[in-house]
Write an enzyme that holds these catalytic residues in place. Sequence first.
Site, PDB file in Angstrom:
ATOM      1  N   ASP A  78       0.858  -1.219  -0.242  1.00 39.99           N
ATOM      2  CA  ASP A  78      -0.013   0.001  -0.267  1.00 39.99           C
ATOM      3  C   ASP A  78       1.014   1.175  -0.054  1.00 39.99           C
ATOM      4  O   ASP A  78       0.669   2.227   0.713  1.00 39.99           O
ATOM      5  CB  ASP A  78      -0.962   0.020   1.120  1.00 39.99           C
ATOM      6  CG  ASP A  78      -2.148   0.947   0.996  1.00 39.99           C
ATOM      7  OD1 ASP A  78      -2.515   1.259  -0.174  1.00 39.99           O
ATOM      8  OD2 ASP A  78      -3.010   1.160   1.944  1.00 39.99           O
ATOM      9  N   ASP A  81       8.166 -15.955   2.164  1.00 37.47           N
ATOM     10  CA  ASP A  81       8.946 -16.844   2.501  1.00 37.47           C
ATOM     11  C   ASP A  81      10.012 -17.400   1.147  1.00 37.47           C
ATOM     12  O   ASP A  81      10.761 -18.389   1.235  1.00 37.47           O
ATOM     13  CB  ASP A  81       8.157 -17.993   3.249  1.00 37.47           C
ATOM     14  CG  ASP A  81       7.391 -18.822   2.079  1.00 37.47           C
ATOM     15  OD1 ASP A  81       7.314 -18.188   0.784  1.00 37.47           O
ATOM     16  OD2 ASP A  81       6.765 -19.954   2.681  1.00 37.47           O
TER      17      ASP A  81
END
Length: 201
Positions: free
Chosen positions: A104, A130
């Site tokens: 964002d 990850d």
Amino acid sequence: MSQKQFENEVDLLMRLEHPNIVRLVGYCYEIENEHFPLNGKYVFAGKAESLLCLEYLPNGSLDEFLSDKSSRLDWHTRYKIIEGTCSGLQYLHEQTDGPIIHLDLKPANLLLNDALEPKLADFGLSRLLDQQGTVCTMEVNGTLGYMPPEYLQGILGTMSDIFSLGVIILEVVTGERKYPDNIPPLEEFIETELEKWRDTL
């Protein structure tokens, strides 16, 4: 802000330490049982209250500066804002346990200190990846105009933030909040912006 976003933001801000990332000073999170009417009866239900305490940044957000047509910023300051934003984003993307994508990134989420240096804020939507690649998601949140087309289709990765960064750079350079829908050819665009700067000197 939802409970999930609040917990996500606290978790990330507690582990991040960089001059261009807003510093978490503290937080308050408590659940209070209140008596509510439900189907003609009264029941007890938990009501969560949460509060983030961030470092004080006296100049507010970059959004406030871009809303002014003149932008009130000289070229040196604009460059410093672009450079600091890039530095903070690079720090997020190069975390040892996997890149953090902001998701964002926009002028309203870039806070400015007293020296007009930017600090990335609002990590409620951010995600720790990850892996170095991209992931698919069914949950698409963010601000239209700053989200890349592939994220709108549920594909996200570090390049999602790079798209947002590009929009912010255009806005900082042009001094306008919304980037043009049809950007002219590169040479013409650069010359137009250089001419604007020559007129202000």
